[in-house]
Motif scaffolding. Structure first.
Motif, short mmCIF file in Angstrom:
data_model
loop_
_atom_site.label_atom_id
_atom_site.label_comp_id
_atom_site.label_asym_id
_atom_site.label_seq_id
_atom_site.Cartn_x
_atom_site.Cartn_y
_atom_site.Cartn_z
N LEU A 28 0.78 -1.16 0.48
CA LEU A 28 0.24 -0.33 0.18
C LEU A 28 0.45 1.39 0.11
CD1 LEU A 28 -2.20 -1.21 2.77
CD2 LEU A 28 -3.01 -0.55 0.21
N THR A 29 1.76 1.22 0.63
CA THR A 29 2.90 2.27 0.64
C THR A 29 4.21 2.80 0.42
OG1 THR A 29 3.63 1.94 2.64
CG2 THR A 29 1.57 2.58 3.08
N GLY A 30 5.27 1.45 -0.23
CA GLY A 30 6.00 1.45 -1.26
C GLY A 30 6.96 0.89 -0.07
N VAL A 31 7.34 1.23 1.43
CA VAL A 31 8.33 1.50 2.62
C VAL A 31 7.93 0.06 2.69
CG1 VAL A 31 8.05 2.17 4.61
CG2 VAL A 31 7.08 3.44 4.32
N GLU A 32 9.77 -0.19 2.91
CA GLU A 32 10.61 -1.35 2.57
C GLU A 32 11.78 -1.33 3.51
OE1 GLU A 32 11.67 -2.18 -1.43
OE2 GLU A 32 9.34 -3.35 -1.91
N LEU A 33 12.27 -1.98 3.92
CA LEU A 33 13.46 -2.02 5.04
C LEU A 33 15.03 -2.48 4.60
CD1 LEU A 33 11.92 -2.99 8.48
CD2 LEU A 33 12.43 -0.41 7.30
N ILE A 34 15.73 -2.64 4.66
CA ILE A 34 16.86 -2.54 3.98
C ILE A 34 17.65 -3.90 4.98
CG2 ILE A 34 19.26 -2.38 3.40
CD1 ILE A 34 18.47 0.63 2.86
N HIS A 57 11.17 -6.53 13.34
CA HIS A 57 10.36 -6.52 11.16
C HIS A 57 9.39 -5.41 11.00
CE1 HIS A 57 9.91 -6.92 6.86
NE2 HIS A 57 10.76 -6.35 7.11
N SER A 58 8.36 -6.21 11.97
CA SER A 58 7.07 -4.89 11.89
C SER A 58 6.81 -3.95 12.31
CB SER A 58 6.41 -6.18 11.77
OG SER A 58 5.62 -7.57 11.58
N PHE A 59 7.32 -4.21 13.36
CA PHE A 59 7.61 -2.79 14.48
C PHE A 59 8.31 -1.60 13.66
CE2 PHE A 59 9.93 -0.15 17.17
CZ PHE A 59 8.65 0.15 18.09
N PHE A 60 9.92 -1.66 12.74
CA PHE A 60 10.25 -1.08 12.58
C PHE A 60 9.33 0.02 11.10
CE2 PHE A 60 14.54 -2.71 14.66
CZ PHE A 60 14.84 -1.63 14.92
N THR A 68 7.18 1.98 11.81
CA THR A 68 7.52 3.20 12.63
C THR A 68 8.16 4.22 11.38
OG1 THR A 68 9.59 2.02 13.48
CG2 THR A 68 7.88 2.21 15.30
N ARG A 69 8.36 3.33 10.95
CA ARG A 69 9.06 4.25 9.51
C ARG A 69 8.19 4.85 8.90
NH1 ARG A 69 13.57 5.82 7.73
NH2 ARG A 69 14.98 4.15 8.44
N LEU A 70 6.67 4.17 8.30
CA LEU A 70 5.54 4.60 7.60
C LEU A 70 5.13 5.75 8.89
CD1 LEU A 70 3.27 4.66 5.56
CD2 LEU A 70 1.97 2.88 7.16
N LEU A 71 5.30 5.50 10.07
CA LEU A 71 4.59 6.11 10.83
C LEU A 71 5.58 7.98 10.47
CD1 LEU A 71 3.05 4.55 13.95
CD2 LEU A 71 1.64 5.38 11.51
N HIS A 72 6.97 7.00 10.57
CA HIS A 72 7.74 9.10 10.96
C HIS A 72 8.07 9.28 9.64
CE1 HIS A 72 11.79 10.40 10.75
NE2 HIS A 72 11.52 10.24 11.86
N ARG A 73 8.05 8.44 8.18
CA ARG A 73 7.61 9.45 6.87
C ARG A 73 6.62 10.22 6.73
NH1 ARG A 73 6.30 8.18 1.43
NH2 ARG A 73 5.81 6.02 2.45
N CYS A 74 5.21 9.83 6.97
CA CYS A 74 4.37 10.03 6.81
C CYS A 74 2.94 11.17 7.83
CB CYS A 74 3.03 9.47 6.25
SG CYS A 74 3.59 9.50 5.28
N VAL A 75 3.17 10.63 9.36
CA VAL A 75 2.62 11.81 10.11
C VAL A 75 3.21 12.66 10.90
CG1 VAL A 75 1.69 11.40 12.80
CG2 VAL A 75 1.37 9.46 10.46
N GLU A 76 2.95 13.88 10.55
CA GLU A 76 3.20 15.05 11.42
C GLU A 76 3.51 14.79 12.74
OE1 GLU A 76 5.09 17.42 9.40
OE2 GLU A 76 4.44 16.70 7.86
N PRO A 77 5.07 15.64 13.24
CA PRO A 77 4.87 15.09 14.71
C PRO A 77 4.11 16.54 15.43
CG PRO A 77 6.75 16.27 14.29
CD PRO A 77 5.60 15.58 12.54
#
Length: 204
Positions: A91-97, A187-190, A193-202
């Motif tokens: 859905l978002t294209g977010v992946e982990l290295i 893996h799921s946690f990161f 969090t990567r999705l939320l960090h990229r898309c949700v304003e603090p």
């Protein structure tokens, strides 16, 4: 197979999502392979298909699968997190290295621009404008589903709690199984969090 669903009505899309949830939640289906160490192939395939289906059809609701994952985590099982991983990636294209260099690791401590330059592959880059718009819309759909159903913070907490319980509560003598379950939670946690960090304003 996903393209074969393009003539589905909204009602049929809802039924399909229900069938995904019903099959994933079926207690009669083994969630581990015969070796008892790795996730069953059917579960991974179901998660992949569900993620691609939700990404392809905007009328399909993400909520039921998110609720199912929260319920299984509350019940003490993390095996269904592979479905969440596929949903986020599709859905978002977010992946982990998987293999990160030292320079990329150091860049992770910097700001958004530095992280983007050092780790551009963390987010899939669509090849055309239409695909980019679909990715943006799907990201908004997933975040809206997480927010409106109140899963955004609870899901993170449930994953973290389950990860910390795994070494002590897993009913198995196989160290590899315990390590695989722990890695899946991590893996799921990161990924989340990567999705939320990229898309949700603090909050200011």
């Amino acid at each position: 197979a996903v393209e074969g669903c393009k003539y589905f009505t909204l009602a049929v899309l809802d039924i399909t999502v229900f069938l995904f949830a019903d099959n994933i939640a079926n207690p009669a289906r083994a969630r581990l392979k015969d070796d008892g160490l790795n996730s069953a192939h059917w579960l991974s395939s179901m998660g992949l298909f569900a993620g691609q289906f939700l990404a392809r059809y905007s009328g399909a609701d993400c909520g039921p699968l998110l609720r199912l994952i929260c319920c299984t985590l509350r019940a003490g099982s993390s095996l269904d997190l592979i479905v969440l991983d596929h949903m986020i990636s599709s859905l978002t294209g977010v992946e982990l290295i998987e293999d990160i260099s030292r320079s990329q690791l150091e860049a992770s401590a910097g700001g958004p621009s530095l992280r983007h330059l050092a780790q551009p592959q963390l987010v899939a880059q669509p090849e055309d404008v239409r695909a980019a718009k679909m990715l943006k819309d799907n990201t908004h759909r997933l975040l809206t589903a997480l927010d409106t159903q109140g899963f955004m913070v609870p899901l993170l907490l449930l994953i973290a709690q389950q990860r910390d319980r795994i070494p002590y509560s897993t009913n198995s003598d196989h160290i590899k199984l315990i390590a695989n379950l722990y890695d899946q939670c991590q893996h799921s946690f990161f990924l989340l969090t990567r999705l939320l960090h990229r898309c949700v304003e603090p909050l200011s």
